[in-house]
Write a protein that holds these residues in place. Structure first.
Motif, PDB file in Angstrom:
ATOM      1  N   TRP A   4     -48.764 -25.955 -30.911  1.00 10.84           N
ATOM      2  CA  TRP A   4     -48.456 -24.637 -31.464  1.00 10.84           C
ATOM      3  C   TRP A   4     -49.356 -23.522 -30.937  1.00 10.84           C
ATOM      4  O   TRP A   4     -49.112 -22.350 -31.185  1.00 10.84           O
ATOM      5  N   PHE A   5     -50.420 -23.866 -30.203  1.00  9.86           N
ATOM      6  CA  PHE A   5     -51.346 -22.843 -29.719  1.00  9.86           C
ATOM      7  C   PHE A   5     -51.490 -22.959 -28.201  1.00  9.86           C
ATOM      8  O   PHE A   5     -51.539 -24.054 -27.651  1.00  9.86           O
ATOM      9  N   SER A   6     -51.562 -21.802 -27.538  1.00  2.93           N
ATOM     10  CA  SER A   6     -51.805 -21.821 -26.098  1.00  2.93           C
ATOM     11  C   SER A   6     -52.715 -20.650 -25.730  1.00  2.93           C
ATOM     12  O   SER A   6     -52.699 -19.610 -26.374  1.00  2.93           O
ATOM     13  N   LEU A  34     -53.513 -15.154 -25.728  1.00  2.66           N
ATOM     14  CA  LEU A  34     -53.579 -16.162 -26.772  1.00  2.66           C
ATOM     15  C   LEU A  34     -52.265 -16.126 -27.536  1.00  2.66           C
ATOM     16  O   LEU A  34     -51.790 -15.044 -27.881  1.00  2.66           O
ATOM     17  N   CYS A  35     -51.684 -17.296 -27.807  1.00  3.83           N
ATOM     18  CA  CYS A  35     -50.365 -17.316 -28.430  1.00  3.83           C
ATOM     19  C   CYS A  35     -50.247 -18.470 -29.430  1.00  3.83           C
ATOM     20  O   CYS A  35     -50.652 -19.598 -29.139  1.00  3.83           O
ATOM     21  N   TYR A  36     -49.705 -18.160 -30.589  1.00  3.62           N
ATOM     22  CA  TYR A  36     -49.318 -19.154 -31.591  1.00  3.62           C
ATOM     23  C   TYR A  36     -47.796 -19.230 -31.588  1.00  3.62           C
ATOM     24  O   TYR A  36     -47.114 -18.209 -31.704  1.00  3.62           O
ATOM     25  N   THR A  37     -47.254 -20.430 -31.434  1.00  2.04           N
ATOM     26  CA  THR A  37     -45.803 -20.616 -31.422  1.00  2.04           C
ATOM     27  C   THR A  37     -45.441 -21.623 -32.497  1.00  2.04           C
ATOM     28  O   THR A  37     -45.642 -22.832 -32.328  1.00  2.04           O
ATOM     29  N   GLY A  38     -44.918 -21.123 -33.611  1.00  2.00           N
ATOM     30  CA  GLY A  38     -44.460 -21.990 -34.681  1.00  2.00           C
ATOM     31  C   GLY A  38     -42.960 -22.206 -34.590  1.00  2.00           C
ATOM     32  O   GLY A  38     -42.297 -21.796 -33.635  1.00  2.00           O
ATOM     33  N   SER A  41     -53.001 -27.834 -28.636  1.00  2.79           N
ATOM     34  CA  SER A  41     -52.034 -28.423 -29.572  1.00  2.79           C
ATOM     35  C   SER A  41     -50.661 -27.861 -29.232  1.00  2.79           C
ATOM     36  O   SER A  41     -50.534 -26.957 -28.417  1.00  2.79           O
ATOM     37  N   SER A  91     -43.659 -16.601 -33.834  1.00  2.00           N
ATOM     38  CA  SER A  91     -44.541 -16.614 -32.660  1.00  2.00           C
ATOM     39  C   SER A  91     -45.343 -15.321 -32.664  1.00  2.00           C
ATOM     40  O   SER A  91     -44.782 -14.243 -32.843  1.00  2.00           O
ATOM     41  N   GLY A 145     -48.630 -13.317 -30.506  1.00  2.00           N
ATOM     42  CA  GLY A 145     -49.475 -13.357 -29.324  1.00  2.00           C
ATOM     43  C   GLY A 145     -50.309 -12.101 -29.186  1.00  2.00           C
ATOM     44  O   GLY A 145     -49.963 -11.036 -29.702  1.00  2.00           O
ATOM     45  N   ARG A 158     -53.340 -25.793 -23.553  1.00  4.95           N
ATOM     46  CA  ARG A 158     -52.615 -26.068 -24.804  1.00  4.95           C
ATOM     47  C   ARG A 158     -53.349 -27.174 -25.575  1.00  4.95           C
ATOM     48  O   ARG A 158     -53.051 -28.354 -25.402  1.00  4.95           O
TER      49      ARG A 158
END
Length: 140
Positions: free
Chosen positions: A14-16, A45-49, A12, A53, A55, A10
């Motif tokens: 918001w990103f993993s 790969l995943c963006y979680t706002g 940041s 979200s 992925g 991670r």
């Protein structure tokens, strides 16, 4: 014995990124069959706002060996015997997205097997079509 490992990175909030590996570690894999891949790899790969979200994932599965009851010829005639059935290796690509309407409600969509490869979940049965799922989620 099967060993599994996952690493989650991670950089940041918001990103993993996640990598998962699984492998059977025994010396007689050629003689004993487990109905699961000998080796598999999964990269996500995943963006979680706050509300959205998104992925993507890529899976690799090595061949799967099943032991089935078949027949073999002997000088005495045909007798039952165990035979090996082996599948090809598979790459699976998937996408998913979720939109959170509020703290309790959300809508989501998932797509799997975007490459159209043969996915063997059961002996002699496979899926080779794109699979999709759309739904509503309630969290409490």
């Amino acid at each position: 014995m099967r060993l599994n490992g996952d690493i989650v990175f991670r950089p940041s909030g918001w990103f993993s990124a996640e990598v998962g590996v699984g492998a059977y570690v025994w010396e007689n894999y050629d003689n004993f069959y487990s109905s699961r891949p000998n080796f598999d790899l999964d990269v996500k790969l995943c963006y979680t706002g706050r509300r959205l979200s998104i992925g993507a994932n890529l899976e690799y599965q090595s061949s799967i060996k099943w032991m089935t009851l078949g027949e073999r010829e002997t000088p005495e005639g045909v007798v039952p015997d165990f035979v090996c059935t082996q599948t090809p290796t598979t790459f699976i690509v998937g996408l998913d997205a979720e939109w959170r309407i509020n703290d309790h409600w959300g809508v989501y969509a998932q797509a799997r097997n975007l490459t159209g490869g043969k996915i063997y979940e059961w002996l002699h049965y496979y899926d080779d079509a794109v699979q999709g799922l759309i739904g509503v989620k309630y969290s409490f």
